[in-house]
Write a protein that holds these residues in place. Structure first.
Motif, PDB file in Angstrom:
ATOM      1  N   GLY A 153     -21.692 -33.652  -5.759  1.00 57.63           N
ATOM      2  CA  GLY A 153     -20.807 -34.231  -6.752  1.00 57.63           C
ATOM      3  C   GLY A 153     -19.364 -33.839  -6.484  1.00 57.63           C
ATOM      4  O   GLY A 153     -19.097 -32.803  -5.862  1.00 57.63           O
ATOM      5  N   PRO A 154     -18.411 -34.670  -6.938  1.00 55.47           N
ATOM      6  CA  PRO A 154     -16.997 -34.416  -6.633  1.00 55.47           C
ATOM      7  C   PRO A 154     -16.482 -33.079  -7.130  1.00 55.47           C
ATOM      8  O   PRO A 154     -15.724 -32.403  -6.437  1.00 55.47           O
ATOM      9  CB  PRO A 154     -16.281 -35.580  -7.341  1.00 55.47           C
ATOM     10  CG  PRO A 154     -17.311 -36.641  -7.481  1.00 55.47           C
ATOM     11  CD  PRO A 154     -18.604 -35.918  -7.675  1.00 55.47           C
ATOM     12  N   ALA A 155     -16.873 -32.654  -8.328  1.00 56.77           N
ATOM     13  CA  ALA A 155     -16.360 -31.412  -8.893  1.00 56.77           C
ATOM     14  C   ALA A 155     -16.783 -30.210  -8.061  1.00 56.77           C
ATOM     15  O   ALA A 155     -15.960 -29.346  -7.706  1.00 56.77           O
ATOM     16  CB  ALA A 155     -16.831 -31.250 -10.337  1.00 56.77           C
ATOM     17  N   ALA A 156     -18.064 -30.140  -7.724  1.00 58.74           N
ATOM     18  CA  ALA A 156     -18.565 -29.027  -6.925  1.00 58.74           C
ATOM     19  C   ALA A 156     -17.995 -29.086  -5.508  1.00 58.74           C
ATOM     20  O   ALA A 156     -17.667 -28.050  -4.914  1.00 58.74           O
ATOM     21  CB  ALA A 156     -20.092 -29.051  -6.881  1.00 58.74           C
ATOM     22  N   ALA A 157     -17.865 -30.292  -4.966  1.00 60.65           N
ATOM     23  CA  ALA A 157     -17.332 -30.442  -3.612  1.00 60.65           C
ATOM     24  C   ALA A 157     -15.900 -29.931  -3.523  1.00 60.65           C
ATOM     25  O   ALA A 157     -15.528 -29.200  -2.596  1.00 60.65           O
ATOM     26  CB  ALA A 157     -17.394 -31.907  -3.185  1.00 60.65           C
ATOM     27  N   GLY A 158     -15.094 -30.321  -4.513  1.00 61.31           N
ATOM     28  CA  GLY A 158     -13.715 -29.852  -4.521  1.00 61.31           C
ATOM     29  C   GLY A 158     -13.632 -28.349  -4.640  1.00 61.31           C
ATOM     30  O   GLY A 158     -12.799 -27.692  -3.999  1.00 61.31           O
ATOM     31  N   ALA A 159     -14.521 -27.764  -5.446  1.00 56.95           N
ATOM     32  CA  ALA A 159     -14.530 -26.313  -5.634  1.00 56.95           C
ATOM     33  C   ALA A 159     -14.945 -25.593  -4.360  1.00 56.95           C
ATOM     34  O   ALA A 159     -14.376 -24.547  -4.011  1.00 56.95           O
ATOM     35  CB  ALA A 159     -15.479 -25.949  -6.770  1.00 56.95           C
ATOM     36  N   ILE A 160     -15.926 -26.120  -3.645  1.00 57.67           N
ATOM     37  CA  ILE A 160     -16.377 -25.496  -2.400  1.00 57.67           C
ATOM     38  C   ILE A 160     -15.264 -25.516  -1.360  1.00 57.67           C
ATOM     39  O   ILE A 160     -15.000 -24.518  -0.680  1.00 57.67           O
ATOM     40  CB  ILE A 160     -17.636 -26.197  -1.862  1.00 57.67           C
ATOM     41  CG1 ILE A 160     -18.810 -25.961  -2.820  1.00 57.67           C
ATOM     42  CG2 ILE A 160     -17.981 -25.693  -0.465  1.00 57.67           C
ATOM     43  CD1 ILE A 160     -20.047 -26.768  -2.487  1.00 57.67           C
ATOM     44  N   GLY A 161     -14.592 -26.670  -1.239  1.00 58.13           N
ATOM     45  CA  GLY A 161     -13.477 -26.758  -0.296  1.00 58.13           C
ATOM     46  C   GLY A 161     -12.378 -25.773  -0.639  1.00 58.13           C
ATOM     47  O   GLY A 161     -11.802 -25.111   0.235  1.00 58.13           O
ATOM     48  N   GLU A 162     -12.089 -25.645  -1.943  1.00 55.14           N
ATOM     49  CA  GLU A 162     -11.075 -24.704  -2.408  1.00 55.14           C
ATOM     50  C   GLU A 162     -11.496 -23.271  -2.104  1.00 55.14           C
ATOM     51  O   GLU A 162     -10.675 -22.434  -1.701  1.00 55.14           O
ATOM     52  CB  GLU A 162     -10.855 -24.876  -3.912  1.00 55.14           C
ATOM     53  CG  GLU A 162      -9.755 -24.010  -4.492  1.00 55.14           C
ATOM     54  CD  GLU A 162      -9.608 -24.183  -5.998  1.00 55.14           C
ATOM     55  OE1 GLU A 162      -8.606 -23.673  -6.545  1.00 55.14           O
ATOM     56  OE2 GLU A 162     -10.495 -24.807  -6.614  1.00 55.14           O
ATOM     57  N   GLY A 163     -12.781 -22.973  -2.282  1.00 56.21           N
ATOM     58  CA  GLY A 163     -13.277 -21.627  -2.019  1.00 56.21           C
ATOM     59  C   GLY A 163     -13.203 -21.254  -0.552  1.00 56.21           C
ATOM     60  O   GLY A 163     -12.881 -20.108  -0.212  1.00 56.21           O
ATOM     61  N   ILE A 164     -13.497 -22.199   0.317  1.00 52.04           N
ATOM     62  CA  ILE A 164     -13.421 -21.928   1.762  1.00 52.04           C
ATOM     63  C   ILE A 164     -11.999 -21.586   2.168  1.00 52.04           C
ATOM     64  O   ILE A 164     -11.741 -20.602   2.885  1.00 52.04           O
ATOM     65  CB  ILE A 164     -13.948 -23.137   2.556  1.00 52.04           C
ATOM     66  CG1 ILE A 164     -15.452 -23.307   2.328  1.00 52.04           C
ATOM     67  CG2 ILE A 164     -13.649 -22.966   4.050  1.00 52.04           C
ATOM     68  CD1 ILE A 164     -16.030 -24.563   2.933  1.00 52.04           C
ATOM     69  N   MET A 165     -11.042 -22.390   1.707  1.00 50.82           N
ATOM     70  CA  MET A 165      -9.648 -22.111   2.023  1.00 50.82           C
ATOM     71  C   MET A 165      -9.202 -20.786   1.403  1.00 50.82           C
ATOM     72  O   MET A 165      -8.452 -20.009   2.019  1.00 50.82           O
ATOM     73  CB  MET A 165      -8.763 -23.245   1.510  1.00 50.82           C
ATOM     74  CG  MET A 165      -9.008 -24.594   2.163  1.00 50.82           C
ATOM     75  SD  MET A 165      -8.667 -24.599   3.934  1.00 50.82           S
ATOM     76  CE  MET A 165      -6.888 -24.317   3.935  1.00 50.82           C
ATOM     77  N   GLY A 166      -9.683 -20.502   0.194  1.00 48.51           N
ATOM     78  CA  GLY A 166      -9.316 -19.261  -0.473  1.00 48.51           C
ATOM     79  C   GLY A 166      -9.830 -18.039   0.256  1.00 48.51           C
ATOM     80  O   GLY A 166      -9.141 -17.009   0.335  1.00 48.51           O
ATOM     81  N   ALA A 167     -11.033 -18.125   0.802  1.00 46.77           N
ATOM     82  CA  ALA A 167     -11.598 -16.997   1.545  1.00 46.77           C
ATOM     83  C   ALA A 167     -10.764 -16.703   2.788  1.00 46.77           C
ATOM     84  O   ALA A 167     -10.486 -15.534   3.109  1.00 46.77           O
ATOM     85  CB  ALA A 167     -13.044 -17.308   1.939  1.00 46.77           C
ATOM     86  N   GLY A 168     -10.363 -17.742   3.503  1.00 47.41           N
ATOM     87  CA  GLY A 168      -9.542 -17.545   4.692  1.00 47.41           C
ATOM     88  C   GLY A 168      -8.194 -16.939   4.359  1.00 47.41           C
ATOM     89  O   GLY A 168      -7.713 -16.029   5.054  1.00 47.41           O
ATOM     90  N   SER A 169      -7.593 -17.426   3.303  1.00 46.46           N
ATOM     91  CA  SER A 169      -6.298 -16.898   2.884  1.00 46.46           C
ATOM     92  C   SER A 169      -6.411 -15.432   2.465  1.00 46.46           C
ATOM     93  O   SER A 169      -5.562 -14.598   2.816  1.00 46.46           O
ATOM     94  CB  SER A 169      -5.756 -17.733   1.720  1.00 46.46           C
ATOM     95  OG  SER A 169      -4.537 -17.209   1.238  1.00 46.46           O
ATOM     96  N   ALA A 170      -7.468 -15.107   1.726  1.00 42.89           N
ATOM     97  CA  ALA A 170      -7.669 -13.727   1.278  1.00 42.89           C
ATOM     98  C   ALA A 170      -7.864 -12.790   2.464  1.00 42.89           C
ATOM     99  O   ALA A 170      -7.330 -11.671   2.493  1.00 42.89           O
ATOM    100  CB  ALA A 170      -8.872 -13.658   0.349  1.00 42.89           C
ATOM    101  N   ALA A 171      -8.616 -13.236   3.457  1.00 43.89           N
ATOM    102  CA  ALA A 171      -8.867 -12.402   4.634  1.00 43.89           C
ATOM    103  C   ALA A 171      -7.570 -12.078   5.372  1.00 43.89           C
ATOM    104  O   ALA A 171      -7.351 -10.936   5.801  1.00 43.89           O
ATOM    105  CB  ALA A 171      -9.847 -13.114   5.572  1.00 43.89           C
ATOM    106  N   GLU A 172      -6.706 -13.082   5.519  1.00 41.59           N
ATOM    107  CA  GLU A 172      -5.444 -12.827   6.225  1.00 41.59           C
ATOM    108  C   GLU A 172      -4.513 -11.927   5.431  1.00 41.59           C
ATOM    109  O   GLU A 172      -3.805 -11.088   5.992  1.00 41.59           O
ATOM    110  CB  GLU A 172      -4.735 -14.156   6.527  1.00 41.59           C
ATOM    111  CG  GLU A 172      -5.136 -14.786   7.834  1.00 41.59           C
ATOM    112  CD  GLU A 172      -4.862 -13.885   9.027  1.00 41.59           C
ATOM    113  OE1 GLU A 172      -3.716 -13.864   9.531  1.00 41.59           O
ATOM    114  OE2 GLU A 172      -5.796 -13.194   9.469  1.00 41.59           O
ATOM    115  N   GLN A 173      -4.511 -12.070   4.119  1.00 41.69           N
ATOM    116  CA  GLN A 173      -3.673 -11.213   3.284  1.00 41.69           C
ATOM    117  C   GLN A 173      -4.093  -9.757   3.406  1.00 41.69           C
ATOM    118  O   GLN A 173      -3.251  -8.861   3.426  1.00 41.69           O
ATOM    119  CB  GLN A 173      -3.747 -11.677   1.829  1.00 41.69           C
ATOM    120  CG  GLN A 173      -3.021 -12.983   1.569  1.00 41.69           C
ATOM    121  CD  GLN A 173      -3.144 -13.443   0.124  1.00 41.69           C
ATOM    122  OE1 GLN A 173      -3.628 -12.693  -0.726  1.00 41.69           O
ATOM    123  NE2 GLN A 173      -2.743 -14.664  -0.152  1.00 41.69           N
ATOM    124  N   VAL A 174      -5.393  -9.519   3.506  1.00 39.82           N
ATOM    125  CA  VAL A 174      -5.891  -8.156   3.662  1.00 39.82           C
ATOM    126  C   VAL A 174      -5.635  -7.653   5.079  1.00 39.82           C
ATOM    127  O   VAL A 174      -5.126  -6.543   5.281  1.00 39.82           O
ATOM    128  CB  VAL A 174      -7.396  -8.081   3.332  1.00 39.82           C
ATOM    129  CG1 VAL A 174      -7.966  -6.701   3.696  1.00 39.82           C
ATOM    130  CG2 VAL A 174      -7.635  -8.370   1.854  1.00 39.82           C
TER     131      VAL A 174
END
Length: 319
Positions: A153-174
């Protein structure tokens, strides 16, 4: 004062303090707030776009670093690719007025102080939102590319995509704050967990927005259409913007930002609650602004679609 005979030697020189270093005059007096110009504002828009663009490969490097213990990001740095340095350099390219506004927000303490500073310097809200737009579209494109919308579904799909990008960003910040520029297994795990939390809260907010008939930004990007569920044509655009601000700011961005900041603190050995007040204010205000925009866009998109459907019905009846 009594004079004394000249002996052929001068009195010792009185020590003089070193002169204060001078700086070129930039048109602004000390203590005066730099004034905005049209050219400076246009330049700020360009810098915001560049910072958002740099964040894309930066997040990709972070994702690779999660899998390699930071070696991927460290390897890029060894050949001169340093995304964090690029971001810092771009920060210095903002106009003097924008840099002053950013500094006022950075210097503010806690939730109330930060919120007050941001509202008094609304350009900081716009730049923060603008910098995040490319990552939002990248997350949506990733969701569509993996076919997540059709599967979850669109809502879950958008959230998963957001989470993937967020994980990468968090890793680089650390990683860029560690002494060896690498990640331990625990730090990599916390970055991945941060992405999971971001996706979970994003899915919750998206579902609530869907049930309320509100335009959710991530959901619309994931489905590739500026429309939402619900009879939005029967509601005012202002009302939908208010609902969108509530959904995106309170239900998504606020909890997402809090858990991201807390996990980053733990990963770096800092007190878990350090900076949470500032993070809460920034996410609530910026998320609310983006949610309001999403609510308005979704409302307008739905009305346009309903008008097109009605026009098609009218044509069919007339034929």
């Amino acid at each position: 004062m009594a004079l004394k005979p000249f002996t052929g030697e001068l009195d010792p020189a009185t020590p003089v303090e070193s002169p204060v270093a001078l700086k070129p005059f930039d048109g602004t007096l000390d203590g005066e707030t730099p004034k905005r110009t049209i050219g400076g504002t246009i330049g700020d828009l360009g810098v915001t776009a560049l910072k958002g663009a740099v964040a894309l490969p930066q997040a990709a490097a972070g994702l690779a670093s999660i899998a390699t213990g930071g070696l991927a990001g460290k390897g890029l740095e060894s050949i001169g690719v340093r995304f964090d340095d690029a971001q810092k350099f771009l920060d210095t390219q903002y106009s003097d007025a924008q840099q002053a506004a950013q500094k006022r927000v950075q210097d503010a303490d806690g939730f109330v102080g930060t919120a007050k500073a941001m509202l008094q310097n609304p350009s900081t809200i716009a730049t923060a939102a603008g910098e995040s737009i490319p990552s939002m579209f990248a997350g949506g494109a990733l969701a569509r590319g993996l076919g997540l919308a059709a599967r979850f579904g669109p809502a879950a799909a958008g959230a998963i995509g957001e989470g993937i990008m967020g994980a990468g960003s968090a890793a680089e910040q650390v990683r860029t704050q560690t002494a060896d520029r690498e990640l331990t297994a625990g730090q990599a795990g916390l970055a991945a967990l941060s992405g999971v939390g971001t996706a979970a809260f994003g899915a919750l907010g998206g579902k609530v927005a869907q049930r309320m008939g509100i335009g959710d930004v991530d959901t619309m990007i994931a489905q590739g259409a500026a429309k939402t569920a619900g009879q939005l044509a029967q509601r005012s655009t202002i009302a939908q913007m208010a609902r969108g601000a509530l959904s995106e700011g309170v239900l998504e961005e606020l909890p997402q930002s809090l858990q991201e900041q807390a996990l980053q603190n733990v990963a770096l050995g800092k007190p878990w609650d350090e900076g949470l007040g500032k993070a809460a204010a920034q996410s609530l205000i910026v998320g609310g602004a983006m949610g309001a925009a999403g609510g308005g866009i979704g409302c307008i998109g739905n009305r346009r679609e309903l008008a097109q459907e009605q026009a098609a019905i009218d044509r069919a009846r007339a034929a």
